[in-house]
Design a protein around this motif. Structure first.
Motif, short mmCIF file in Angstrom:
data_model
loop_
_atom_site.label_atom_id
_atom_site.label_comp_id
_atom_site.label_asym_id
_atom_site.label_seq_id
_atom_site.Cartn_x
_atom_site.Cartn_y
_atom_site.Cartn_z
N TYR A 121 0.83 -1.20 0.00
CA TYR A 121 0.00 0.00 0.00
C TYR A 121 0.87 1.26 0.00
O TYR A 121 0.61 2.23 -0.73
CB TYR A 121 -0.91 -0.01 1.23
N HIS A 122 1.92 1.25 0.81
CA HIS A 122 2.82 2.40 0.94
C HIS A 122 3.52 2.71 -0.39
O HIS A 122 3.54 3.86 -0.82
CB HIS A 122 3.85 2.08 2.03
N MET A 123 4.04 1.68 -1.03
CA MET A 123 4.76 1.92 -2.30
C MET A 123 3.81 2.34 -3.40
O MET A 123 4.14 3.18 -4.25
CB MET A 123 5.59 0.70 -2.70
N LEU A 129 0.21 4.66 -8.02
CA LEU A 129 -0.24 3.49 -8.77
C LEU A 129 -1.35 2.78 -8.00
O LEU A 129 -1.49 2.93 -6.79
CB LEU A 129 0.92 2.52 -8.99
N SER A 130 -2.12 1.97 -8.73
CA SER A 130 -3.12 1.14 -8.07
C SER A 130 -2.43 -0.06 -7.42
O SER A 130 -1.28 -0.39 -7.74
CB SER A 130 -4.15 0.64 -9.09
N ILE A 131 -3.15 -0.72 -6.53
CA ILE A 131 -2.62 -1.93 -5.89
C ILE A 131 -2.33 -2.98 -6.97
O ILE A 131 -1.27 -3.63 -6.94
CB ILE A 131 -3.62 -2.47 -4.85
N LYS A 132 -3.22 -3.16 -7.90
CA LYS A 132 -3.04 -4.17 -8.95
C LYS A 132 -1.81 -3.87 -9.79
O LYS A 132 -1.00 -4.77 -10.08
CB LYS A 132 -4.29 -4.25 -9.82
N GLU A 133 -1.65 -2.62 -10.21
CA GLU A 133 -0.48 -2.24 -11.01
C GLU A 133 0.81 -2.50 -10.23
O GLU A 133 1.80 -3.00 -10.78
CB GLU A 133 -0.56 -0.75 -11.39
N THR A 134 0.80 -2.16 -8.97
CA THR A 134 1.99 -2.33 -8.12
C THR A 134 2.36 -3.80 -7.99
O THR A 134 3.52 -4.18 -8.15
CB THR A 134 1.73 -1.72 -6.73
N LEU A 135 1.38 -4.63 -7.69
CA LEU A 135 1.64 -6.06 -7.53
C LEU A 135 2.10 -6.70 -8.84
O LEU A 135 2.97 -7.57 -8.84
CB LEU A 135 0.38 -6.76 -7.00
N LYS A 136 1.54 -6.27 -9.95
CA LYS A 136 1.98 -6.79 -11.26
C LYS A 136 3.45 -6.48 -11.49
O LYS A 136 4.22 -7.32 -11.99
CB LYS A 136 1.13 -6.19 -12.38
N GLU A 174 -8.26 -6.43 0.34
CA GLU A 174 -8.10 -6.11 -1.09
C GLU A 174 -6.71 -6.48 -1.58
O GLU A 174 -6.55 -7.07 -2.67
CB GLU A 174 -8.35 -4.62 -1.32
N ILE A 175 -5.69 -6.15 -0.79
CA ILE A 175 -4.32 -6.38 -1.24
C ILE A 175 -4.01 -7.87 -1.32
O ILE A 175 -3.45 -8.34 -2.32
CB ILE A 175 -3.32 -5.64 -0.31
N VAL A 176 -4.39 -8.65 -0.31
CA VAL A 176 -4.06 -10.08 -0.38
C VAL A 176 -4.89 -10.80 -1.43
O VAL A 176 -4.38 -11.69 -2.14
CB VAL A 176 -4.17 -10.79 1.00
N THR A 177 -6.16 -10.43 -1.59
CA THR A 177 -6.97 -11.09 -2.62
C THR A 177 -6.50 -10.73 -4.02
O THR A 177 -6.49 -11.57 -4.92
CB THR A 177 -8.47 -10.76 -2.46
N LEU A 182 -3.50 -12.55 -8.90
CA LEU A 182 -2.37 -12.36 -9.83
C LEU A 182 -1.36 -13.49 -9.75
O LEU A 182 -0.33 -13.46 -10.42
CB LEU A 182 -1.68 -11.03 -9.53
N GLY A 183 -1.63 -14.49 -8.92
CA GLY A 183 -0.73 -15.63 -8.81
C GLY A 183 0.40 -15.42 -7.82
O GLY A 183 1.45 -16.08 -7.91
N ILE A 184 0.20 -14.51 -6.86
CA ILE A 184 1.19 -14.30 -5.80
C ILE A 184 0.61 -14.88 -4.51
O ILE A 184 -0.29 -14.28 -3.91
CB ILE A 184 1.50 -12.81 -5.59
N PRO A 185 1.08 -16.04 -4.07
CA PRO A 185 0.55 -16.59 -2.82
C PRO A 185 1.04 -15.79 -1.62
O PRO A 185 2.07 -15.10 -1.69
CB PRO A 185 1.11 -18.02 -2.80
#
Length: 334
Positions: A121-123, A129-136, A174-177, A182-185
């Motif tokens: 969330y911080h980054m 960026l959105s959470i999804k963009e960041t995790l991708k 939201e972040i963990v789901t 996205l395939g990140i366990p």
């Protein structure tokens, strides 16, 4: 909820049921991972009342420091590096990606288990960026999995008391789901033994259970007793007893079955002997060798920072279980 509260009235029956479910779910094998913790900074903009780690030394590891620690981990035989740190004021996605890049310069193969939902969330916020963009971006850079920390208790009334600057329950979910999709366990955690009630704990476990039903992305559940030393919250509460710690592990096993197979007994938080007992009330994993550990130690943990593989095996065998080394995703290793 009521059926689980009823279980608390007969703890020893609860222990028996949990151990029976453990045997059905995973048998007598107790797992551990050979890993290394890397806490890259203790500088943090948050003001969590339970934290004894924040801003004590005000250090930041350089990328060369991180590479050296990864090399040491590889030399020891680690299959994972677990990377977390405080929230540097202006750290954006590029900063966190640079850490992943540094690890990958040393090893393409070691599993990178890094960055809590709060760090994500911080980054994201600092980078616009959105959470999804960041995790991708993190996944594309080489992130393999995430620690499901920053969960504390998934109840916003409790969170306002103990960590008012932290992400909300909805944001954590939201972040963990999103990570799972996205395939990140991730792992799932619960920090207990402070201002929360048993009702809060059970609701937390039911939230974890529901997420797992939807995504299947949790590898394990880790109950974490609150460490009371050297922090503001610890001056206000007594913390949990060892008996209560065991009851939380047992209730966790019962509630999370069959969705989550693996329940970890944290030897750092519980101590070696209580962790051995936990293997008979629902737990089937002892966590990692760690090599170093700064966060719990700052809050008064006295069990040490490093449990060599040989000692991990001895402890499990002494508890009457079958030791097996695993990787981060619970694949058993020869």
């Amino acid at each position: 909820m009521l059926e689980y509260l009823e279980l608390l009235k007969d703890p020893f029956e609860t222990f028996r049921i949990a151990d029976e479910i453990r045997e059905k779910a995973v048998g007598d094998i107790v797992t551990f991972v050979v890993n290394r913790n890397i806490n890259f900074t203790d500088i943090c903009v948050n003001r969590c009342k339970f934290c004894a780690f924040r801003n004590r030394r005000r250090y930041i590891l350089t990328l060369d420091d991180i590479k050296r620690k990864v090399r040491e981990a590889l030399d020891y035989g680690c299959t994972e590096v677990c990377i977390q740190g405080g929230l540097l004021p202006n750290a954006g996605l590029d900063f966190y990606v640079s850490i992943i890049d540094a690890v990958r310069e040393v090893s393409e193969d070691i599993h990178i288990h890094a960055f809590s939902p709060m760090e994500v969330y911080h980054m994201a916020r600092n980078s616009g960026l959105s959470i999804k963009e960041t995790l991708k971006e993190l996944k594309g850079s080489g992130l393999d999995s995430m620690p499901g920390t920053a969960a504390e208790i998934l109840d916003d009334d409790v969170r306002r008391q103990i960590c008012p600057d932290k992400i909300t329950t909805a944001q954590w979910i939201e972040i963990v789901t999103t990570a799972h999709k996205l395939g990140i366990p991730t792992t799932a955690t619960m920090m207990f033994g402070h201002v929360e009630s048993w009702e809060h704990r059970i609701r937390h476990l039911l939230i974890i259970k529901e997420i797992q039903r939807k995504t299947g992305g949790f590898t394990e559940f880790i109950p974490l007793p609150f460490m009371t030393k050297n922090n503001e919250l610890g001056r206000m509460v007594k913390g949990s007893s060892g008996f209560e710690d065991l009851l939380v592990i047992a209730i966790s096993r019962i509630i999370l079955y069959p969705e989550i197979k693996n329940i970890q007994a944290s030897w750092v938080k519980l101590g070696i002997k209580l962790a051995q007992v936990a293997l008979h009330v629902g737990a089937n994993d002892l966590g990692g060798t760690l090599m170093e550990e700064n966060i719990s130690k700052s809050a008064g943990a006295t069990s040490g920072e490093f449990l060599p593989k040989e000692e991990m095996i001895r402890i499990i065998e002494a508890a009457g279980r079958i030791p097996r080394q695993r990787d981060t995703l619970y694949n058993l290793l020869s």
